[in-house]
Write an enzyme that holds these catalytic residues in place. Structure first.
Site, PDB file in Angstrom:
ATOM      1  CG  HIS A 170      -3.018   2.326  -1.764  1.00 15.59           C
ATOM      2  ND1 HIS A 170      -3.048   2.270  -0.390  1.00 15.59           N
ATOM      3  CD2 HIS A 170      -4.133   1.655  -2.171  1.00 15.59           C
ATOM      4  CE1 HIS A 170      -4.123   1.585   0.008  1.00 15.59           C
ATOM      5  NE2 HIS A 170      -4.790   1.200  -1.049  1.00 15.59           N
ATOM      6  CD  GLU A 175      -0.505  -0.024  17.374  1.00 16.05           C
ATOM      7  OE1 GLU A 175      -0.059   0.410  18.437  1.00 16.05           O
ATOM      8  OE2 GLU A 175      -0.972   0.690  16.485  1.00 16.05           O
ATOM      9  CB  SER A 231      -3.602   0.467  10.912  1.00 15.77           C
ATOM     10  OG  SER A 231      -4.179   1.118   9.795  1.00 15.77           O
ATOM     11  CD  GLN A 285      -2.443  -1.268   2.728  1.00 18.45           C
ATOM     12  OE1 GLN A 285      -3.478  -0.669   2.984  1.00 18.45           O
ATOM     13  NE2 GLN A 285      -1.823  -2.002   3.619  1.00 18.45           N
TER      14      GLN A 285
HETATM   15  N1  APR Z   1       7.081  -2.085  12.660  1.00 18.17           N
HETATM   16  C1  APR Z   1       5.891  -2.711  12.414  1.00 18.17           C
HETATM   17  N2  APR Z   1       4.714  -2.070  12.425  1.00 18.17           N
HETATM   18  C2  APR Z   1       4.718  -0.751  12.688  1.00 18.17           C
HETATM   19  C3  APR Z   1       5.910  -0.025  12.953  1.00 18.17           C
HETATM   20  C4  APR Z   1       7.130  -0.759  12.939  1.00 18.17           C
HETATM   21  N3  APR Z   1       8.299  -0.175  13.176  1.00 18.17           N
HETATM   22  N4  APR Z   1       5.571   1.258  13.179  1.00 18.17           N
HETATM   23  C5  APR Z   1       4.239   1.343  13.065  1.00 18.17           C
HETATM   24  N5  APR Z   1       3.721   0.135  12.764  1.00 18.17           N
HETATM   25  C6  APR Z   1       2.304  -0.230  12.548  1.00 18.17           C
HETATM   26  C7  APR Z   1       1.326   0.601  13.331  1.00 18.17           C
HETATM   27  O1  APR Z   1       1.113   0.008  14.602  1.00 18.17           O
HETATM   28  C8  APR Z   1       0.081   0.537  12.439  1.00 18.17           C
HETATM   29  O2  APR Z   1      -0.730  -0.572  12.775  1.00 18.17           O
HETATM   30  O3  APR Z   1       2.026   0.016  11.185  1.00 18.17           O
HETATM   31  C9  APR Z   1       0.649   0.345  11.035  1.00 18.17           C
HETATM   32  C10 APR Z   1       0.551   1.543  10.130  1.00 18.17           C
HETATM   33  O4  APR Z   1      -0.788   1.859   9.911  1.00 18.17           O
HETATM   34  P1  APR Z   1      -1.270   3.072   9.019  1.00 18.17           P
HETATM   35  O5  APR Z   1      -0.516   4.302   9.383  1.00 18.17           O
HETATM   36  O6  APR Z   1      -2.739   3.118   9.108  1.00 18.17           O
HETATM   37  O7  APR Z   1      -0.781   2.683   7.526  1.00 18.17           O
HETATM   38  P2  APR Z   1      -1.428   1.714   6.466  1.00 18.17           P
HETATM   39  O8  APR Z   1      -2.133   0.577   7.113  1.00 18.17           O
HETATM   40  O9  APR Z   1      -0.358   1.414   5.474  1.00 18.17           O
HETATM   41  O10 APR Z   1      -2.492   2.652   5.769  1.00 18.17           O
HETATM   42  C11 APR Z   1      -3.219   2.149   4.690  1.00 18.17           C
HETATM   43  O11 APR Z   1      -4.267   4.251   4.283  1.00 18.17           O
HETATM   44  O12 APR Z   1      -4.007   6.555   4.195  1.00 18.17           O
HETATM   45  C12 APR Z   1      -4.138   5.416   3.458  1.00 18.17           C
HETATM   46  O13 APR Z   1      -3.500   5.032   1.239  1.00 18.17           O
HETATM   47  C13 APR Z   1      -2.988   5.198   2.539  1.00 18.17           C
HETATM   48  O14 APR Z   1      -1.797   3.181   1.976  1.00 18.17           O
HETATM   49  C14 APR Z   1      -2.374   3.920   3.042  1.00 18.17           C
HETATM   50  C15 APR Z   1      -3.533   3.220   3.680  1.00 18.17           C
END
Ligand code: APR
Length: 235
Positions: free
Chosen positions: A108, A203, A177, A90
Site C-alpha cells: 500500500h 481479535e 482486520s 499493508q
Molecule cells: N496486536 C495485534 N493485533 C491488533 C493489535 C495488537 N496490539 N491492535 C489492534 N489489532 C488488530 C485489530 O483487532 C484489527 O483486527 O489489528 C487489526 C487492524 O485492522 P485495521 O485497522 O482494519 O487495519 P488493516 O487491516 O491493516 O487495514 C487494511 O485498510 O484503510 C486501509 O490501506 C489501509 O492498509 C490499510 C488497510
C-alpha cells in the site's frame, strides 16, 4: 527451500503508537477515510491530503514511535529460518525496516516516499510536501503526491506477491482486520497451494475461519512466541 509469507496490517504497529484504521469511532486520526485516502479527495482538496500525510510522517519520525517486539521477532525469523521469509505489509510506516527486516514489500505504499506524477520517479521524503514541492529527480514543481495506494487504486507488486504465495509453506497474517482486498484473500490462495495458515491478531478477523490456526493476543506477545516455535521447528 521452504518459504514463509507474512502479511501484516495496522495491528502490528499499534503497540508502537500508530493508530489502526478501523477504530471504534470509524475515523482515521479524526478524518473520514474518504476525505483523505482516495484519489478523489486529493483532486478535491489537495492541501488537506498533503497536511494529513505530513502529520502522519511527522508522527512516524517522532521519538514516541519505534519498532516493537513483534517487528523485531520477524527480523529474527528472517535471519534464523533456512528458507525465504517475505513480509508483505499493508502498512505505510517503516517499522519493519527499523525492526531489522530486509525482505519487505509495501503493497500500500510508503509514507516516507513521494511519487512524482511528471517523471514517475519516487523520492525519499522525510519532511513536508505540498503543492509547491519540486521533484528531486526531474525538478518539476507541483506534481508530487504521497506514494500511498489509496482506496480504489491497485496495490503494488501484486505479481511478486502472487508468485511468493504460490511457493509458500507457511502463511501468517498479523494485525489485520480482513476488511480490505486483495490482502484479505491471500489466506485462501495460500491454503489452496497447501500452505499452513495462521492468524495472529488481537481479535478474530473477518476472515479468521479461512485459517487453519488462529492465535489471539497483542502482537508483541503472540508474534515472538510464534517465531520462537517456527525457528525451533526449523523448516
Ligand atoms: N496486536 C495485534 N493485533 C491488533 C493489535 C495488537 N496490539 N491492535 C489492534 N489489532 C488488530 C485489530 O483487532 C484489527 O483486527 O489489528 C487489526 C487492524 O485492522 P485495521 O485497522 O482494519 O487495519 P488493516 O487491516 O491493516 O487495514 C487494511 O485498510 O484503510 C486501509 O490501506 C489501509 O492498509 C490499510 C488497510
Amino acid at each position: 527451500m521452504a518459504r514463509i509469507v507474512i502479511l501484516t496490517g495496522a495491528g502490528i504497529s499499534a503497540e508502537s503508537g500508530i493508530r489502526t484504521f478501523r477504530a471504534a469511532d470509524g475515523l482515521w486520526e479524526n478524518h473520514r477515510v474518504e476525505d483523505v485516502a482516495t484519489p478523489e479527495a486529493f483532486r478535491r482538496d489537495p492541501s488537506l491530503v498533503y497536511r494529513f500525510y505530513n502529520l502522519r510522517r511527522e508522527q512516524l519520525l517522532s521519538d514516541e514511535v519505534a519498532a516493537n517486539a513483534a517487528h523485531e521477532a520477524l527480523a529474527r525469523l528472517e535471519d534464523a529460518f533456512p528458507g525465504e521469509v517475505l513480509v508483505v505489509t499493508q502498512n505505510i510506516d517503516d517499522l519493519h525496516e527499523r525492526g531489522g527486516s530486509e525482505n519487505v514489500i509495501h503493497m500500500h505504499g510508503e509514507l516516507l516516499q513521494s511519487w512524482c506524477l511528471a517523471c514517475d520517479g519516487r523520492t525519499e521524503t522525510l519532511g513536508a510536501v505540498d503543492a509547491g514541492s519540486a521533484c528531486a529527480g526531474c525538478g518539476v514543481v507541483g506534481r508530487m503526491r504521497p506514494d500511498i495506494v489509496w482506496f480504489g487504486e491497485i496495490p503494488y507488486a501484486m505479481e511478486r506477491i502472487e508468485e511468493a504465495l504460490t511457493g509458500c509453506r507457511i502463511f501468517a497474517a498479523i494485525g489485520t482486520s480482513g476488511n480490505v482486498y486483495p490482502a484479505a484473500g491471500f489466506v485462501r490462495f495460500a491454503d489452496s497451494v497447501g500452505a499452513h495458515t495462521v492468524e495472529l491478531n488481537l481479535e478474530a478477523s473477518l476472515v479468521h475461519s479461512a485459517f487453519a490456526e488462529v492465535r489471539q493476543g497483542p502482537a508483541t506477545e503472540v508474534v515472538p512466541q510464534w517465531v520462537d516455535e517456527v525457528i525451533a521447528a526449523g523448516r
